[in-house]
Design an enzyme around this catalytic site. Structure first.
Site, PDB file in Angstrom:
ATOM      1  N   PHE A  57       0.809  -1.232   0.000  1.00 53.65           N
ATOM      2  CA  PHE A  57       0.000   0.000   0.000  1.00 53.65           C
ATOM      3  C   PHE A  57       0.833   1.268   0.000  1.00 53.65           C
ATOM      4  CE2 PHE A  57       0.992  -0.054   4.513  1.00 53.65           C
ATOM      5  CZ  PHE A  57       1.111   1.292   4.797  1.00 53.65           C
ATOM      6  N   LYS A  98      -1.309  -7.228  -9.190  1.00 56.52           N
ATOM      7  CA  LYS A  98      -2.270  -7.258  -8.081  1.00 56.52           C
ATOM      8  C   LYS A  98      -1.910  -6.113  -7.152  1.00 56.52           C
ATOM      9  CE  LYS A  98      -3.056  -8.386  -4.170  1.00 56.52           C
ATOM     10  NZ  LYS A  98      -3.511  -7.369  -3.206  1.00 56.52           N
ATOM     11  N   GLU A 113      -5.136  -3.785  -2.053  1.00 53.76           N
ATOM     12  CA  GLU A 113      -6.575  -3.496  -2.048  1.00 53.76           C
ATOM     13  C   GLU A 113      -6.878  -2.166  -1.367  1.00 53.76           C
ATOM     14  OE1 GLU A 113      -4.884  -5.835  -0.631  1.00 53.76           O
ATOM     15  OE2 GLU A 113      -5.845  -6.760   1.106  1.00 53.76           O
ATOM     16  N   ARG A 114      -5.882  -1.624  -0.633  1.00 50.82           N
ATOM     17  CA  ARG A 114      -6.105  -0.335   0.033  1.00 50.82           C
ATOM     18  C   ARG A 114      -5.878   0.836  -0.912  1.00 50.82           C
ATOM     19  NH1 ARG A 114      -2.525  -0.668   5.086  1.00 50.82           N
ATOM     20  NH2 ARG A 114      -2.663  -2.924   5.047  1.00 50.82           N
ATOM     21  N   SER A 148       5.228  -7.080   3.290  1.00 54.22           N
ATOM     22  CA  SER A 148       5.772  -7.448   4.604  1.00 54.22           C
ATOM     23  C   SER A 148       6.563  -8.758   4.505  1.00 54.22           C
ATOM     24  CB  SER A 148       4.630  -7.615   5.603  1.00 54.22           C
ATOM     25  OG  SER A 148       3.785  -8.663   5.169  1.00 54.22           O
ATOM     26  N   CYS A 202       9.849   1.285   3.523  1.00 53.00           N
ATOM     27  CA  CYS A 202      10.738   0.189   3.932  1.00 53.00           C
ATOM     28  C   CYS A 202      12.159   0.698   4.123  1.00 53.00           C
ATOM     29  CB  CYS A 202      10.711  -0.929   2.904  1.00 53.00           C
ATOM     30  SG  CYS A 202      11.445  -0.433   1.355  1.00 53.00           S
ATOM     31  N   GLU A 253       9.431  -4.179  13.173  1.00 51.54           N
ATOM     32  CA  GLU A 253       9.080  -3.119  12.220  1.00 51.54           C
ATOM     33  C   GLU A 253       7.822  -2.404  12.739  1.00 51.54           C
ATOM     34  OE1 GLU A 253       7.710  -4.255   8.202  1.00 51.54           O
ATOM     35  OE2 GLU A 253       8.834  -2.505   7.481  1.00 51.54           O
TER      36      GLU A 253
HETATM   37  P1  NAD Z   1       1.440  -6.699   3.080  1.00 55.69           P
HETATM   38  O1  NAD Z   1       2.465  -7.749   3.112  1.00 55.69           O
HETATM   39  O2  NAD Z   1       0.364  -6.729   4.098  1.00 55.69           O
HETATM   40  O3  NAD Z   1       0.700  -6.675   1.650  1.00 55.69           O
HETATM   41  C1  NAD Z   1       1.438  -6.743   0.449  1.00 55.69           C
HETATM   42  C2  NAD Z   1       0.585  -7.444  -0.592  1.00 55.69           C
HETATM   43  O4  NAD Z   1       0.298  -8.777  -0.156  1.00 55.69           O
HETATM   44  C3  NAD Z   1      -0.757  -6.761  -0.811  1.00 55.69           C
HETATM   45  O5  NAD Z   1      -1.033  -6.738  -2.183  1.00 55.69           O
HETATM   46  C4  NAD Z   1      -1.736  -7.637  -0.041  1.00 55.69           C
HETATM   47  O6  NAD Z   1      -3.013  -7.680  -0.623  1.00 55.69           O
HETATM   48  C5  NAD Z   1      -1.113  -9.017  -0.087  1.00 55.69           C
HETATM   49  N1  NAD Z   1      -1.358  -9.815   1.126  1.00 55.69           N
HETATM   50  C6  NAD Z   1      -1.556  -9.359   2.391  1.00 55.69           C
HETATM   51  N2  NAD Z   1      -1.720 -10.395   3.240  1.00 55.69           N
HETATM   52  C7  NAD Z   1      -1.619 -11.527   2.499  1.00 55.69           C
HETATM   53  C8  NAD Z   1      -1.691 -12.928   2.814  1.00 55.69           C
HETATM   54  N3  NAD Z   1      -1.898 -13.353   4.041  1.00 55.69           N
HETATM   55  N4  NAD Z   1      -1.520 -13.815   1.801  1.00 55.69           N
HETATM   56  C9  NAD Z   1      -1.306 -13.401   0.538  1.00 55.69           C
HETATM   57  N5  NAD Z   1      -1.246 -12.079   0.196  1.00 55.69           N
HETATM   58  C10 NAD Z   1      -1.393 -11.156   1.158  1.00 55.69           C
HETATM   59  O7  NAD Z   1       2.229  -5.292   3.115  1.00 55.69           O
HETATM   60  P2  NAD Z   1       1.612  -3.833   3.198  1.00 55.69           P
HETATM   61  O8  NAD Z   1       1.057  -3.614   4.566  1.00 55.69           O
HETATM   62  O9  NAD Z   1       0.764  -3.538   2.027  1.00 55.69           O
HETATM   63  O10 NAD Z   1       2.943  -2.945   3.016  1.00 55.69           O
HETATM   64  C11 NAD Z   1       3.824  -2.670   4.066  1.00 55.69           C
HETATM   65  C12 NAD Z   1       4.971  -3.647   4.132  1.00 55.69           C
HETATM   66  O11 NAD Z   1       5.649  -3.692   2.891  1.00 55.69           O
HETATM   67  C13 NAD Z   1       6.025  -3.255   5.157  1.00 55.69           C
HETATM   68  O12 NAD Z   1       6.439  -4.415   5.839  1.00 55.69           O
HETATM   69  C14 NAD Z   1       7.147  -2.690   4.322  1.00 55.69           C
HETATM   70  O13 NAD Z   1       8.432  -2.762   4.914  1.00 55.69           O
HETATM   71  C15 NAD Z   1       7.051  -3.544   3.118  1.00 55.69           C
HETATM   72  N6  NAD Z   1       7.682  -2.920   1.952  1.00 55.69           N
HETATM   73  C16 NAD Z   1       8.890  -3.412   1.568  1.00 55.69           C
HETATM   74  C17 NAD Z   1       9.547  -2.832   0.507  1.00 55.69           C
HETATM   75  C18 NAD Z   1      10.894  -3.346   0.065  1.00 55.69           C
HETATM   76  O14 NAD Z   1      11.358  -2.911  -0.964  1.00 55.69           O
HETATM   77  N7  NAD Z   1      11.535  -4.243   0.800  1.00 55.69           N
HETATM   78  C19 NAD Z   1       8.970  -1.750  -0.181  1.00 55.69           C
HETATM   79  C20 NAD Z   1       7.717  -1.289   0.230  1.00 55.69           C
HETATM   80  C21 NAD Z   1       7.089  -1.889   1.315  1.00 55.69           C
END
Ligand code: NAD
Length: 496
Positions: A163, A187, A190-191, A240, A295, A387
């Site tokens: 997001f 994909k 969704e937020r 994440s 991140c 985090e």
């Molecule tokens: P998230 O992991 O909750 O969601 C990421 C994606 O995974 C979304 O599209 C979501 O719909 C999907 N998702 C969520 N839960 C899932 C599940 N149980 N099974 C399958 N798919 C699922 O992350 P977020 O809250 O959207 O973003 C924040 C996180 O992303 C933080 O941990 C941040 O550090 C990380 N991030 C990392 C980088 C990097 O380059 N390393 C860059 C941006 C964000």
């Protein structure tokens, strides 16, 4: 056809509901009736709804992509890149609109949203440059025998994104994958599904053939279907660590190439000789930028020796920030509660809250936490280990550089780490020893810009290589090795 987003300020404004984009058309899910609100975090009010898809929609998108792929891969790379030249122009032309859309769906400030869209444009520019750098190589390896290496696409590939950068992170993947000759299924989170839905229209307007780029909105079910689908050959993921691990193992188990970027806990090591103004400005920008939802954000400041003067300068600068004007909201009510929970728990365990953002509430209904600094924390506190993903800086005070590096290296994450010093020797020692993939010297957000690849180490990245730049091209392509012999002369080696 998707209408333009007409907002010209942060004032609340609704937009059209988010729909899938498959085979060049906006579509509702085939069977799923589930919808979710897309909230503007500044107000906590819905600006649209998103229709959540199911496995059948993933299948439809994969089939549309597979149908478009053969023709697309046959086009010369120069022609494929040309579409991105036009897309770049369109994104520049629509910069204001895209900026406000990102700002409204994500909550980030106008200036931050603009920087994000500009960075997405920079990624598109890298895609435009690929015909000049993806030439492959060839060599006469034996008398009359030539080996040639050419980069070929994988087929249908997918990207799953978080997001916090609704527009930039998709463009960490799209230019290399599509200019490389693949057909893509995205994909979005969704937020924040709105800006990429709008950009899909711009991609179509730029001349991208139907089916080469597709969007399927949804959550876990869609992600799992993308990992399982037999026509999808590679998955890029950013989010994440928990989900990165799940996606990496599920996609790998079905034989796909997978590169999954996870979460972070970034340490900034500060020594007493650091330049006061540079350090204070930089540390504050790093932990408050994007409301700490990056991140690459500073999360822990490890203060070596007597750094009281620097800590006070950091506190004073952060205290001047006006939440709502200088820093946006966090993404959700749950995120605000989680972040405040970390601050409460550190306080209960004996840390000193020298700047407290728990009561910030500039716009009623929004999801707010102001800049917060937790001083005198200890390494066992969750605020120092986990985090937080909010505008919170946790300060650990240590006696020497070795202890600072030991703390940094004990973290399971390895995304970013920085040193603030005016000593080249100290900078070098830290850069040689920290367990982090992206390191900064007097830089709090050490993002490697194109052509360099973006990616951390350890629990911040699962898979091989990096997400952006040339490494991204290598991830989304495979190398064909052609060995040929035309001359009739007798070769002296085993190849004859
Ligand atoms: P998230 O992991 O909750 O969601 C990421 C994606 O995974 C979304 O599209 C979501 O719909 C999907 N998702 C969520 N839960 C899932 C599940 N149980 N099974 C399958 N798919 C699922 O992350 P977020 O809250 O959207 O973003 C924040 C996180 O992303 C933080 O941990 C941040 O550090 C990380 N991030 C990392 C980088 C990097 O380059 N390393 C860059 C941006 C964000």
């Amino acid at each position: 056809m998707i209408p333009s987003f007409t907002a010209k300020s942060s004032d609340f404004q609704t937009y059209v509901d988010a729909r899938n984009f498959i085979a060049g058309e906006y579509q509702s899910p085939l069977t799923s009736k589930e919808t979710l609100e897309v909230l503007n975090p500044r107000y906590g009010k819905a600006i649209a709804r998103v229709a959540m898809s199911g496995r059948d929609d993933v299948d439809a998108a994969a089939k549309a992509a597979a149908a478009a792929y053969p023709e697309w891969r046959r086009m010369p790379i120069r022609d494929r890149a040309y579409v991105f030249y036009v897309l770049r122009q369109l994104m520049v032309q629509h910069l204001e609109e895209l900026t406000w859309l990102v700002s409204h769906e994500n909550g980030k400030l106008y200036s931050e949203a603009k920087a994000e869209v500009e960075k997405a444009i920079e990624c598109v520019e890298y895609g435009c440059s690929l015909p000049n750098i993806a030439a492959g190589s060839q060599l006469e390896v034996s008398r009359g025998v030539r080996c040639e290496v050419v980069y070929e696409p994988l087929g249908v590939v997918a990207g799953i994104v978080p997001f916090n950068f609704p527009c930039m992170v998709p463009f960490w993947m799209i230019p290399q994958a599509i200019v490389g000759g693949n057909a893509f299924v995205l994909k979005p989170s969704e937020r924040v599904p709105l800006s990429m839905m709008r950009i899909a229209q711009l991609m179509k307007d730029a001349g991208l053939p139907n089916g080469v780029f597709n969007i399927v909105n949804g959550g876990r079910e869609v992600v799992e279907a993308l990992c399982d689908h037999e026509q999808i050959k590679a998955v890029g993921f950013v989010g994440s660590t928990k989900v990165a691990k799940l996606v990496y193992s599920r996609a790998s188990a079905s034989g796909k190439r997978a590169l999954c970027l996870g979460g972070a806990k970034n340490h900034l090591i500060v020594v007493p000789d650091a330049d006061l103004a540079v350090t204070a400005d930089n540390v504050v920008a790093s932990f408050t930028g994007g409301t700490g939802q990056r991140c690459m954000a500073a999360s822990v400041m490890v203060a070596v020796g007597d750094c009281d003067h620097i800590i006070e300068a950091v506190r004073a600068r952060a205290a001047k920030m006006v939440t709502g004007n200088d820093m946006g909201p966090v993404t959700s009510e749950a995120a605000a509660a989680r972040i405040k929970g970390y601050i409460d728990s550190a306080e209960r365990a004996g840390a000193k809250i020298i700047l407290d953002g728990r009561k910030a509430d500039p716009v009623k209904g929004g999801f707010w936490v102001g800049p917060t600094i937790i001083d005198n924390a200890t390494t066992d506190m969750p605020a120092a280990r986990e985090e937080i993903f909010g505008p919170v800086l946790t300060i650990l005070r240590v006696p020497n550089l070795d202890r600072a590096i030991e703390i940094e290296n004990a973290s399971p994450y390895g995304n970013a780490s920085s040193i603030y010093t005016t000593s080249g020797d100290i900078a070098q020692r830290v850069m040689q020893r920290v367990e982090a993939g992206m390191c900064g010297v007097n830089i709090g957000v050490p993002v490697p810009r194109e052509p360099f690849g973006f990616g951390g180490w350890n629990d911040s990245l699962f898979g091989h290589g990096n997400m952006t730049g040339w490494d991204g091209y290598l991830f989304w392509t495979r190398q064909r090795k052609i060995t040929s012999k035309w001359a009739l002369q007798k070769d002296q080696t085993w190849m004859s």
